[in-house]
Design a protein around this motif. Structure first.
Motif, PDB file in Angstrom:
ATOM      1  N   TRP A  10       0.834  -1.202   0.000  1.00  0.00           N
ATOM      2  CA  TRP A  10       0.000   0.000   0.000  1.00  0.00           C
ATOM      3  C   TRP A  10       0.870   1.255   0.000  1.00  0.00           C
ATOM      4  O   TRP A  10       0.599   2.205  -0.717  1.00  0.00           O
ATOM      5  CB  TRP A  10      -0.933   0.005   1.196  1.00  0.00           C
ATOM      6  CG  TRP A  10      -2.025  -1.029   1.169  1.00  0.00           C
ATOM      7  CD1 TRP A  10      -2.385  -1.828   0.117  1.00  0.00           C
ATOM      8  CD2 TRP A  10      -2.898  -1.367   2.238  1.00  0.00           C
ATOM      9  NE1 TRP A  10      -3.428  -2.643   0.481  1.00  0.00           N
ATOM     10  CE2 TRP A  10      -3.764  -2.386   1.773  1.00  0.00           C
ATOM     11  CE3 TRP A  10      -3.022  -0.929   3.541  1.00  0.00           C
ATOM     12  CZ2 TRP A  10      -4.757  -2.954   2.576  1.00  0.00           C
ATOM     13  CZ3 TRP A  10      -4.013  -1.494   4.348  1.00  0.00           C
ATOM     14  CH2 TRP A  10      -4.862  -2.485   3.871  1.00  0.00           C
ATOM     15  N   GLN A  64      -3.159   3.883   9.054  1.00  0.00           N
ATOM     16  CA  GLN A  64      -2.998   2.578   8.402  1.00  0.00           C
ATOM     17  C   GLN A  64      -2.163   1.673   9.292  1.00  0.00           C
ATOM     18  O   GLN A  64      -1.061   2.043   9.695  1.00  0.00           O
ATOM     19  CB  GLN A  64      -2.309   2.780   7.057  1.00  0.00           C
ATOM     20  CG  GLN A  64      -1.996   1.496   6.329  1.00  0.00           C
ATOM     21  CD  GLN A  64      -1.168   1.745   5.090  1.00  0.00           C
ATOM     22  OE1 GLN A  64      -1.447   2.656   4.323  1.00  0.00           O
ATOM     23  NE2 GLN A  64      -0.127   0.946   4.900  1.00  0.00           N
ATOM     24  N   ALA A  66      -7.449   2.358   8.258  1.00  0.00           N
ATOM     25  CA  ALA A  66      -7.240   1.417   7.164  1.00  0.00           C
ATOM     26  C   ALA A  66      -6.428   0.260   7.729  1.00  0.00           C
ATOM     27  O   ALA A  66      -5.293   0.453   8.161  1.00  0.00           O
ATOM     28  CB  ALA A  66      -6.504   2.074   6.006  1.00  0.00           C
ATOM     29  N   SER A  71      -5.131  -3.892   7.697  1.00  0.00           N
ATOM     30  CA  SER A  71      -4.954  -5.229   7.145  1.00  0.00           C
ATOM     31  C   SER A  71      -5.313  -6.192   8.275  1.00  0.00           C
ATOM     32  O   SER A  71      -4.893  -6.001   9.417  1.00  0.00           O
ATOM     33  CB  SER A  71      -3.527  -5.438   6.662  1.00  0.00           C
ATOM     34  OG  SER A  71      -2.603  -5.220   7.704  1.00  0.00           O
ATOM     35  N   PHE A 127     -11.610   1.071   6.538  1.00  0.00           N
ATOM     36  CA  PHE A 127     -11.292   0.149   5.456  1.00  0.00           C
ATOM     37  C   PHE A 127     -10.596  -1.039   6.087  1.00  0.00           C
ATOM     38  O   PHE A 127      -9.673  -0.869   6.893  1.00  0.00           O
ATOM     39  CB  PHE A 127     -10.358   0.816   4.437  1.00  0.00           C
ATOM     40  CG  PHE A 127      -9.846  -0.131   3.384  1.00  0.00           C
ATOM     41  CD1 PHE A 127     -10.639  -0.469   2.303  1.00  0.00           C
ATOM     42  CD2 PHE A 127      -8.578  -0.682   3.482  1.00  0.00           C
ATOM     43  CE1 PHE A 127     -10.174  -1.349   1.325  1.00  0.00           C
ATOM     44  CE2 PHE A 127      -8.099  -1.553   2.512  1.00  0.00           C
ATOM     45  CZ  PHE A 127      -8.902  -1.889   1.431  1.00  0.00           C
ATOM     46  N   TYR A 148      -9.034  -4.952   4.972  1.00  0.00           N
ATOM     47  CA  TYR A 148      -8.776  -5.988   3.981  1.00  0.00           C
ATOM     48  C   TYR A 148      -8.471  -7.257   4.758  1.00  0.00           C
ATOM     49  O   TYR A 148      -7.440  -7.368   5.415  1.00  0.00           O
ATOM     50  CB  TYR A 148      -7.626  -5.591   3.051  1.00  0.00           C
ATOM     51  CG  TYR A 148      -7.679  -6.350   1.747  1.00  0.00           C
ATOM     52  CD1 TYR A 148      -8.666  -6.070   0.813  1.00  0.00           C
ATOM     53  CD2 TYR A 148      -6.763  -7.345   1.461  1.00  0.00           C
ATOM     54  CE1 TYR A 148      -8.736  -6.772  -0.389  1.00  0.00           C
ATOM     55  CE2 TYR A 148      -6.824  -8.050   0.266  1.00  0.00           C
ATOM     56  CZ  TYR A 148      -7.813  -7.754  -0.648  1.00  0.00           C
ATOM     57  OH  TYR A 148      -7.885  -8.447  -1.835  1.00  0.00           O
ATOM     58  N   SER A 156      -6.047  -5.778  -3.251  1.00  0.00           N
ATOM     59  CA  SER A 156      -6.176  -4.903  -2.082  1.00  0.00           C
ATOM     60  C   SER A 156      -5.774  -3.474  -2.417  1.00  0.00           C
ATOM     61  O   SER A 156      -6.329  -2.526  -1.872  1.00  0.00           O
ATOM     62  CB  SER A 156      -5.329  -5.424  -0.914  1.00  0.00           C
ATOM     63  OG  SER A 156      -3.946  -5.138  -1.079  1.00  0.00           O
ATOM     64  N   ASN A 199      -8.600  -1.584  -4.122  1.00  0.00           N
ATOM     65  CA  ASN A 199      -9.658  -1.370  -3.115  1.00  0.00           C
ATOM     66  C   ASN A 199      -9.273  -0.263  -2.141  1.00  0.00           C
ATOM     67  O   ASN A 199     -10.100   0.574  -1.759  1.00  0.00           O
ATOM     68  CB  ASN A 199      -9.939  -2.655  -2.347  1.00  0.00           C
ATOM     69  CG  ASN A 199     -10.605  -3.716  -3.188  1.00  0.00           C
ATOM     70  OD1 ASN A 199     -11.074  -3.458  -4.294  1.00  0.00           O
ATOM     71  ND2 ASN A 199     -10.647  -4.926  -2.672  1.00  0.00           N
ATOM     72  N   TYR A 200      -8.012  -0.256  -1.735  1.00  0.00           N
ATOM     73  CA  TYR A 200      -7.532   0.760  -0.796  1.00  0.00           C
ATOM     74  C   TYR A 200      -7.553   2.149  -1.439  1.00  0.00           C
ATOM     75  O   TYR A 200      -8.016   3.116  -0.833  1.00  0.00           O
ATOM     76  CB  TYR A 200      -6.129   0.392  -0.318  1.00  0.00           C
ATOM     77  CG  TYR A 200      -5.570   1.283   0.778  1.00  0.00           C
ATOM     78  CD1 TYR A 200      -6.376   1.823   1.767  1.00  0.00           C
ATOM     79  CD2 TYR A 200      -4.208   1.558   0.834  1.00  0.00           C
ATOM     80  CE1 TYR A 200      -5.850   2.621   2.776  1.00  0.00           C
ATOM     81  CE2 TYR A 200      -3.669   2.353   1.838  1.00  0.00           C
ATOM     82  CZ  TYR A 200      -4.505   2.881   2.802  1.00  0.00           C
ATOM     83  OH  TYR A 200      -3.984   3.678   3.801  1.00  0.00           O
ATOM     84  N   ASP A 231      -9.458   3.169  -3.852  1.00  0.00           N
ATOM     85  CA  ASP A 231     -10.873   3.553  -3.969  1.00  0.00           C
ATOM     86  C   ASP A 231     -11.390   4.093  -2.644  1.00  0.00           C
ATOM     87  O   ASP A 231     -12.107   5.105  -2.598  1.00  0.00           O
ATOM     88  CB  ASP A 231     -11.733   2.377  -4.428  1.00  0.00           C
ATOM     89  CG  ASP A 231     -11.501   1.988  -5.873  1.00  0.00           C
ATOM     90  OD1 ASP A 231     -10.895   2.791  -6.638  1.00  0.00           O
ATOM     91  OD2 ASP A 231     -11.929   0.867  -6.252  1.00  0.00           O
ATOM     92  N   PHE A 232     -11.025   3.416  -1.566  1.00  0.00           N
ATOM     93  CA  PHE A 232     -11.430   3.882  -0.238  1.00  0.00           C
ATOM     94  C   PHE A 232     -10.891   5.287   0.037  1.00  0.00           C
ATOM     95  O   PHE A 232     -11.629   6.177   0.477  1.00  0.00           O
ATOM     96  CB  PHE A 232     -10.921   2.910   0.834  1.00  0.00           C
ATOM     97  CG  PHE A 232     -10.948   3.454   2.229  1.00  0.00           C
ATOM     98  CD1 PHE A 232     -12.143   3.548   2.922  1.00  0.00           C
ATOM     99  CD2 PHE A 232      -9.786   3.896   2.848  1.00  0.00           C
ATOM    100  CE1 PHE A 232     -12.176   4.078   4.215  1.00  0.00           C
ATOM    101  CE2 PHE A 232      -9.811   4.416   4.131  1.00  0.00           C
ATOM    102  CZ  PHE A 232     -11.004   4.502   4.817  1.00  0.00           C
ATOM    103  N   SER A 237     -12.661   7.989  -1.724  1.00  0.00           N
ATOM    104  CA  SER A 237     -14.035   8.221  -1.266  1.00  0.00           C
ATOM    105  C   SER A 237     -14.145   9.083  -0.019  1.00  0.00           C
ATOM    106  O   SER A 237     -15.238   9.504   0.351  1.00  0.00           O
ATOM    107  CB  SER A 237     -14.724   6.885  -0.996  1.00  0.00           C
ATOM    108  OG  SER A 237     -14.234   6.280   0.193  1.00  0.00           O
TER     109      SER A 237
END
Length: 176
Positions: free
Chosen positions: A21, A64, A106, A108, A148, A150, A165, A168-169, A171-172, A175
């Protein structure tokens, strides 16, 4: 304005997801400011004023980290205890420096999502387990956003799964 991503990972060099990430976020320096606590403070001695200034300079902040032992890494808790001070983050007319800042987690998560529910192995949802973060950030009047997560690192750690992932991350983050 850039999104500040504060990474709290005690072993980032051996990470699969969080490390990936970070690599992706570095491709977009115009969108993200990545701040790795363990890299900046290897001795875990936090420069509180520098951290507060960093927070003040961003309207969107994402923490994160790997979710393990049903919680965050201990350095994140230390950061919260030392940085969110009375008179700065809450409790006085000059406080509330995080007022209305969008803040999210965020994570994991090693375990499969199906295990995090009343009928699952761990009895609680991740929403329940992260409620103290929600309360903390509401207390300092931040705009706490849905997290978020995953899930399934322990079972699914293939290159394809890791790459999924990443999108998806992103996109999060977009947003927020």
């Amino acid at each position: 304005m850039k999104t500040l991503v504060i990474v709290i990972h005690p072993d980032i060099q051996n990470s699969m997801i969080n490390k990936r990430w970070i690599e992706e976020l570095h491709k977009y320096p115009e969108n993200f400011c990545v701040h790795q606590l363990h890299e900046v403070y290897p001795d875990e001695e936090i420069d509180v004023l520098a951290e507060q200034k960093l927070i003040e300079n961003h309207d969107k902040i994402v923490f994160q980290f790997p979710f393990y032992w049903f919680n965050c890494p201990p350095f994140f808790k230390k950061w919260l205890d030392e940085v969110l001070t009375y008179g700065w983050a809450y409790g006085s007319k000059s406080g509330y420096k995080v007022l209305n800042k969008k803040i999210a987690l965020a994570m994991s998560v090693g375990i499969d999502e199906a295990e995090y529910n009343e009928q699952g192995k761990y009895k609680y949802t991740l929403t329940h387990l992260t409620a103290p973060f929600e309360l903390t950030f509401e207390y300092v009047k931040a705009d706490y956003r849905p997290f978020f997560a995953y899930y399934g690192l322990e079972l699914n750690a293939t290159n394809e799964w890791i790459e999924k992932s990443v999108s998806n991350y992103l996109d999060f983050l977009d947003s927020l």
